[in-house]
Design a protein around this motif. Structure first.
Motif, PDB file in Angstrom:
ATOM      1  N   LYS A 109      31.315  51.100  39.045  1.00 32.56           N
ATOM      2  CA  LYS A 109      30.322  52.144  39.298  1.00 32.56           C
ATOM      3  C   LYS A 109      30.386  52.518  40.767  1.00 32.56           C
ATOM      4  N   PRO A 110      30.383  53.812  41.042  1.00 31.59           N
ATOM      5  CA  PRO A 110      30.366  54.190  42.459  1.00 31.59           C
ATOM      6  C   PRO A 110      28.985  53.940  43.071  1.00 31.59           C
ATOM      7  N   GLU A 111      28.932  53.909  44.370  1.00 25.49           N
ATOM      8  CA  GLU A 111      27.651  53.884  45.090  1.00 25.49           C
ATOM      9  C   GLU A 111      26.798  52.661  44.787  1.00 25.49           C
ATOM     10  N   HIS A 112      27.406  51.499  44.789  1.00 27.92           N
ATOM     11  CA  HIS A 112      26.575  50.313  44.685  1.00 27.92           C
ATOM     12  C   HIS A 112      25.806  50.127  45.988  1.00 27.92           C
ATOM     13  N   ASP A 113      24.538  49.732  45.881  1.00 31.66           N
ATOM     14  CA  ASP A 113      23.739  49.473  47.079  1.00 31.66           C
ATOM     15  C   ASP A 113      23.879  48.001  47.468  1.00 31.66           C
ATOM     16  N   TYR A 114      24.613  47.752  48.553  1.00 33.08           N
ATOM     17  CA  TYR A 114      24.910  46.366  48.932  1.00 33.08           C
ATOM     18  C   TYR A 114      23.685  45.607  49.430  1.00 33.08           C
ATOM     19  N   LEU A 115      22.589  46.343  49.699  1.00 31.33           N
ATOM     20  CA  LEU A 115      21.351  45.650  50.056  1.00 31.33           C
ATOM     21  C   LEU A 115      20.800  44.905  48.849  1.00 31.33           C
ATOM     22  N   CYS A 116      21.235  45.321  47.649  1.00 29.93           N
ATOM     23  CA  CYS A 116      20.770  44.662  46.427  1.00 29.93           C
ATOM     24  C   CYS A 116      21.645  43.462  46.063  1.00 29.93           C
ATOM     25  N   GLY A 117      22.608  43.148  46.901  1.00 32.60           N
ATOM     26  CA  GLY A 117      23.463  41.992  46.610  1.00 32.60           C
ATOM     27  C   GLY A 117      24.895  42.410  46.369  1.00 32.60           C
ATOM     28  N   PRO A 118      25.719  41.429  45.985  1.00 36.73           N
ATOM     29  CA  PRO A 118      27.142  41.710  45.791  1.00 36.73           C
ATOM     30  C   PRO A 118      27.373  42.718  44.665  1.00 36.73           C
ATOM     31  N   ASN A 119      28.481  43.407  44.720  1.00 39.34           N
ATOM     32  CA  ASN A 119      28.819  44.410  43.712  1.00 39.34           C
ATOM     33  C   ASN A 119      29.203  43.727  42.390  1.00 39.34           C
ATOM     34  N   PRO A 120      28.410  43.985  41.327  1.00 39.14           N
ATOM     35  CA  PRO A 120      28.674  43.289  40.056  1.00 39.14           C
ATOM     36  C   PRO A 120      30.053  43.604  39.470  1.00 39.14           C
ATOM     37  N   ASP A 121      30.596  44.790  39.740  1.00 33.73           N
ATOM     38  CA  ASP A 121      31.935  45.115  39.237  1.00 33.73           C
ATOM     39  C   ASP A 121      32.991  44.217  39.894  1.00 33.73           C
ATOM     40  N   PHE A 122      32.839  43.997  41.178  1.00 35.81           N
ATOM     41  CA  PHE A 122      33.793  43.139  41.873  1.00 35.81           C
ATOM     42  C   PHE A 122      33.684  41.702  41.360  1.00 35.81           C
ATOM     43  N   GLU A 123      32.434  41.234  41.224  1.00 33.21           N
ATOM     44  CA  GLU A 123      32.230  39.863  40.742  1.00 33.21           C
ATOM     45  C   GLU A 123      32.830  39.693  39.350  1.00 33.21           C
ATOM     46  N   CYS A 124      32.642  40.707  38.530  1.00 31.79           N
ATOM     47  CA  CYS A 124      33.138  40.654  37.163  1.00 31.79           C
ATOM     48  C   CYS A 124      34.669  40.600  37.149  1.00 31.79           C
ATOM     49  N   LEU A 125      35.306  41.427  37.973  1.00 33.69           N
ATOM     50  CA  LEU A 125      36.769  41.451  37.988  1.00 33.69           C
ATOM     51  C   LEU A 125      37.330  40.107  38.481  1.00 33.69           C
ATOM     52  N   ILE A 126      36.651  39.523  39.453  1.00 34.66           N
ATOM     53  CA  ILE A 126      37.080  38.211  39.963  1.00 34.66           C
ATOM     54  C   ILE A 126      37.007  37.171  38.835  1.00 34.66           C
ATOM     55  N   LYS A 127      35.939  37.239  38.031  1.00 31.07           N
ATOM     56  CA  LYS A 127      35.813  36.320  36.891  1.00 31.07           C
ATOM     57  C   LYS A 127      36.911  36.556  35.859  1.00 31.07           C
ATOM     58  N   CYS A 128      37.239  37.820  35.636  1.00 31.00           N
ATOM     59  CA  CYS A 128      38.314  38.144  34.687  1.00 31.00           C
ATOM     60  C   CYS A 128      39.622  37.527  35.145  1.00 31.00           C
ATOM     61  N   ARG A 129      39.901  37.660  36.408  1.00 31.08           N
ATOM     62  CA  ARG A 129      41.139  37.078  36.919  1.00 31.08           C
ATOM     63  C   ARG A 129      41.134  35.560  36.714  1.00 31.08           C
ATOM     64  N   GLU A 130      39.978  34.940  36.976  1.00 33.81           N
ATOM     65  CA  GLU A 130      39.873  33.488  36.771  1.00 33.81           C
ATOM     66  C   GLU A 130      40.147  33.109  35.333  1.00 33.81           C
ATOM     67  N   SER A 131      39.583  33.898  34.423  1.00 32.03           N
ATOM     68  CA  SER A 131      39.735  33.548  33.010  1.00 32.03           C
ATOM     69  C   SER A 131      41.198  33.688  32.577  1.00 32.03           C
ATOM     70  N   ILE A 132      41.877  34.693  33.089  1.00 31.74           N
ATOM     71  CA  ILE A 132      43.306  34.859  32.770  1.00 31.74           C
ATOM     72  C   ILE A 132      44.111  33.720  33.374  1.00 31.74           C
ATOM     73  N   SER A 133      43.798  33.401  34.604  1.00 34.30           N
ATOM     74  CA  SER A 133      44.498  32.328  35.307  1.00 34.30           C
ATOM     75  C   SER A 133      44.387  31.003  34.545  1.00 34.30           C
ATOM     76  N   GLU A 134      43.174  30.696  34.090  1.00 33.03           N
ATOM     77  CA  GLU A 134      42.968  29.445  33.352  1.00 33.03           C
ATOM     78  C   GLU A 134      43.638  29.479  31.984  1.00 33.03           C
ATOM     79  N   HIS A 135      43.472  30.585  31.299  1.00 31.88           N
ATOM     80  CA  HIS A 135      43.968  30.717  29.936  1.00 31.88           C
ATOM     81  C   HIS A 135      45.489  30.625  29.891  1.00 31.88           C
ATOM     82  N   LEU A 136      46.154  31.227  30.879  1.00 35.26           N
ATOM     83  CA  LEU A 136      47.613  31.312  30.841  1.00 35.26           C
ATOM     84  C   LEU A 136      48.285  30.404  31.866  1.00 35.26           C
TER      85      LEU A 136
END
Ligand code: PLP
Length: 248
Positions: free
Chosen positions: A181-208
């Protein structure tokens, strides 16, 4: 941030320098300096002329991103551009329709497709690519869950990555990408899209059983590439900050 010269001419070299300076600062600002590796900068040149692309190339830029198959082919097949920019590396970053894949395969110097967004698309590459060819590929993840956005859902990432590695060996899995999503307000905390993508990478890394740092994270655009790098992005896609606003 963008520098405009007299009469509205855009100083691409200066803009690239600015982006690189922000990138350097952002790498240094990563918590515990998790990694000091500079991300790959993909200059998004959609709707911009081959002359502007040449300008960026002359300033040292090598990776360029395009969203539309037709436009990418037009530029990649431009005789002068090909001659003057022999090391150019094209990234396809747009929505992929199955019926455009054969055309995309004909793109000279296509370096990577960042938007493998469904089983159908992955299988279609595997089927249509010449047997001696491989292509760098990223899985596009729909991290914001918006229905109109394409991409694999986060919870399907690991299985989809396994499918690519086992069933589509012509695609070399390089990482995951999100638009978010564009225009995340960083005063509200970390960007959930970034956090989610980092988790996806972790899950792929572990799985494979692939080391995490061998999988790239393609996240961050003009509005948020600094925050993306601090969060761990290794691959940013920046358009308007380099080339100026696009006419829509
Ligand atoms: C257009 C586009 C970009 C670049 O956007 P800017 O805001 O101009 O930096 C990056 N990624 C994708 C997928 C795009 O379509």
């Amino acid at each position: 941030m963008m520098k405009i010269m007299a009469e509205g001419v855009i100083d691409i070299a200066a803009n690239l320098k600015t982006v690189q300076a922000v990138m350097t600062d952002a790498v240094a600002a990563r918590p515990n300096q998790a990694t000091d590796k500079m991300p790959t900068l993909v200059a998004v040149s959609k709707k911009k002329s081959v002359l502007m692309i040449k300008g960026a190339y002359d300033a040292g830029q090598r990776h360029f991103g395009e969203n539309y198959v037709k436009e990418l082919l037009y530029k990649a097949k431009d005789v002068d551009l090909a001659k003057l920019c022999p090391d150019i590396k094209w990234h396809f970053i747009g929505h992929l329709q199955k019926n455009k894949i054969s055309q995309l395969m004909n793109c000279p110097r296509l370096h990577m497709v960042e938007t493998i967004s469904s089983y159908e698309v992955a299988d279609s590459f595997q089927k249509k690519m010449k047997s001696d060819l491989t292509l760098n590929a990223m899985i596009q993840v729909n991290t914001s869950g918006e229905e109109r956005k394409s991409g694999i859902l986060p919870e399907q990432c690991a299985d989809f990555a396994q499918h690519i590695v086992e069933k589509c060996p012509k695609l070399i899995l390089r990482g995951v990408m999100t638009i978010g999503k564009p225009e995340h307000d960083y005063l509200c905390g970390p960007n959930p899209d970034f956090e989610c993508l980092i988790k996806c990478r972790e899950s792929i890394s572990e799985h494979l059983n692939i080391p995490v740092n061998e999988l790239d994270l393609s996240m961050g655009m003009s509005a948020d590439f600094k925050e993306a790098i601090i969060a761990g992005s290794s691959h940013i896609r920046v358009g308007s900050t380099i080339f100026g606003k696009r006419e829509n």
